[in-house]
Design a protein around this motif. Sequence first.
Motif, mmCIF file in Angstrom:
data_model
loop_
_atom_site.group_PDB
_atom_site.id
_atom_site.type_symbol
_atom_site.label_atom_id
_atom_site.label_comp_id
_atom_site.label_asym_id
_atom_site.label_seq_id
_atom_site.Cartn_x
_atom_site.Cartn_y
_atom_site.Cartn_z
ATOM 1 N N GLN A 3 -16.491 36.402 14.303
ATOM 2 C CA GLN A 3 -16.384 37.192 15.524
ATOM 3 C C GLN A 3 -16.344 38.683 15.200
ATOM 4 O O GLN A 3 -17.039 39.485 15.809
ATOM 5 C CB GLN A 3 -15.123 36.772 16.280
ATOM 6 N N GLN A 7 -18.964 41.576 16.226
ATOM 7 C CA GLN A 7 -18.558 42.766 16.986
ATOM 8 C C GLN A 7 -19.015 44.039 16.269
ATOM 9 O O GLN A 7 -19.439 44.998 16.904
ATOM 10 C CB GLN A 7 -17.031 42.813 17.182
ATOM 11 N N GLN B 217 -17.532 41.674 25.125
ATOM 12 C CA GLN B 217 -16.723 40.660 25.804
ATOM 13 C C GLN B 217 -17.211 39.261 25.451
ATOM 14 O O GLN B 217 -16.424 38.333 25.251
ATOM 15 C CB GLN B 217 -16.810 40.843 27.327
ATOM 16 N N THR B 219 -18.804 38.188 22.801
ATOM 17 C CA THR B 219 -18.480 37.776 21.436
ATOM 18 C C THR B 219 -17.038 37.273 21.366
ATOM 19 O O THR B 219 -16.750 36.280 20.694
ATOM 20 C CB THR B 219 -18.714 38.940 20.464
ATOM 21 N N SER B 220 -16.125 37.942 22.085
ATOM 22 C CA SER B 220 -14.733 37.450 22.132
ATOM 23 C C SER B 220 -14.667 36.076 22.780
ATOM 24 O O SER B 220 -13.959 35.187 22.315
ATOM 25 C CB SER B 220 -13.831 38.384 22.946
ATOM 26 N N LYS B 222 -17.033 33.862 23.018
ATOM 27 C CA LYS B 222 -17.709 32.867 22.187
ATOM 28 C C LYS B 222 -16.724 32.239 21.190
ATOM 29 O O LYS B 222 -16.749 31.030 20.958
ATOM 30 C CB LYS B 222 -18.863 33.533 21.442
ATOM 31 N N ALA B 223 -15.844 33.069 20.639
ATOM 32 C CA ALA B 223 -14.893 32.582 19.645
ATOM 33 C C ALA B 223 -13.925 31.562 20.246
ATOM 34 O O ALA B 223 -13.377 30.715 19.545
ATOM 35 C CB ALA B 223 -14.125 33.755 19.058
#
Lengths: 298, 396
Positions: A3, A7, B217, B219-220, B222-223
């Motif tokens: 992640q 980012q 947002q 990517t957060s 997705k985790a």
Amino acid sequence: MAQFLEQIINGLVLGGIYALIAVGYTMVYGIIQLINFAHGEIFMFGAYFAFVLVTGFNLPFWVALPLSMLLCAMLGMLIDFIAYRPLRAAPRLSALITAIGISLVLQNLARMIWSARQRSFPSESLPAFFLSENAIALPGGATLPYRDLFIILLAVVLMITLNRLIYLTTIGKAMRACAQNRVAANLMGIKTNQVIAITFAIGSALGAVAGVMVGLREVIEPTMGYYKGVAAFAAAVLGGIGNVTGAMFGGILIGLAEVLGAGYISSGYRLAIAYIIMILVILIRPSGLFGKSESKRA
Amino acid sequence: MKNDWLVVFLLAGIIALYGCQPASQDTREVQKELKVAVAGPFTGNAAAFGEMIQRGTELKAKEINAAGGINGMKLTLIFEDDTGKGKEAINVATRIANNRQILAVVGHFNSTCSLAGKTIYQRTGIVALSPGSTNVSVCEGSDWAFRNLYRDDFQGKFIAKYIKNVLKELQSVAVLYDNDDYGKGLADAFTAEAEAIGLTLVASEAYDRDNTDFKAQLTSIKAKNPDGIFISGLYGQAGLIAKQAREAGITARFFGGDGIDSPDFLTIAGDAAEGTYLTTPFLFGAGGEEAGKVAEAFKADYGVAPDTWAALSYDAVGMIAESIENTYNESATFSENRKAIRDYLASLDTPGEGYKGITGLTYFDKNGDTVNKPAYVKIVENGAFTTAPLQMLSPE
């Protein structure tokens, strides 16, 4: 970990785009001390030009991109010729207000021509490796789309080219001379108006690249220049307005701060976080990260 | 290069010209104009809604005038663009309230705009009948605010229940919401209900209306690997979110409120829209024969099918026209006439007295809210909106 890596990639892509826009602000400021508020709109026109060339004229993307850069370079020079050149001797405030006016005119012009509707490049018109399925798998399960890699690499290549252009070529030398003292440069036989026009052309062409990249990744709309333009302007100020290297690093920093702020602190305040960082830097170093202090410049 | 606005303007011009002709079979002279304002987002991020509102209201006005107008007087619509932003809505509302010829307002559309205009309309005393604002407090505390569709507390609850009780296979959801009155209000209602009925809420992320990059947002989110993502915002950002989420490798199913109920959601999201569930206050498929006729007339005039918002706007003009027809008094002052319209609308408070429009029966509770209208579920299939096979007409 994956992640975080993703980012960072998001931040670098956004930062590269901001850097491309920010150099346009900073080059013009460096040479005529004008904050060219219309620059965000040139960026927006860059996206629309490429969109029209691709969808209306059925040109391949690789032709549309340089053509859009060329058109924007001409648009930038035209704006300088019509709006700013007559005001060269006028107080700086007059040119600044003119810039805001031009920005409004261009934004509404785009709305009249293309409507307020959001557009994006049809996927069949783009090179295959831009499609989202095509991505490099990174360790830890993160992915790096080829398109994003392309944006980062293109931004880096353009930045290095620009840097070399400014420091190794005759025109670059002329630009630096104009930035130091326009009157003296003129007395030395440099055609300052020509140099200024070329500065506008280069800044606008880079802005056009950024516009096309945003069009690829996000969406094309008449107001896109405002939002990205303000962030890029902040990047230019953070790096030290007037300093090209500063604008590059400022762009990357603002991009990373915005994405990491949104990803890990609060997504509602993404730009606020970027601005807070900018304000802190300005408080500690009023001339920005790479800027020379006023006394040295004079 | 398609020039949509030019076409809209030309159509608007043609309709305006057509509307000015007295209907040939009608011998009465058109004496006087009755002006009603239509306030909506005709430009800006919600312009696709504005276009439908403009067309829906124009169609109704055209039909009214072709049938002899309101008591022989011509109904004229005045379009005011609030751009979907509260700041601009205040200017628009002030301009409308101070125009002593305007009898009532159809609008605003965005909740933020309705809320911004509310106090101005209340102070001046002019009815604002919204065909699209769903934020809970749009009508609260004002005698002059009405709407002809459900509220977000209902809608948010509805979507949560639909996910839990009808679709059943989803356990965890993430919420992405537009940081304005509509997006936040709807997300709050959804979140409260989701938690109450046992859906796991893994993330709640805000975004700004002007933003177009949602990778951070997403990517957060997705985790956290949710089964579903509820997008509480408007079609433009929702379309981009869907697209960027699929690019980021998120496979969760998308859900949306009525804010994404626009064909533009499909064009912006492309393939990523596939399988998205959304709620809507009205379906032409579920409407009666009358709705079908209106849809045909709309298509004949504009070349595209009407959407939910065209239908609700069409009905809103109908309601205002009916109020004027029953109350307008030429010798009364303009503020008396404005008040009479309000009193008439407020008196429609039982199903028996309600207004029968193409979107069903509309009547108001003491706030001016419509509480009887159901929500429908649509799904995106093969690049088009279709009625979801499973509906939930009684959410309790």
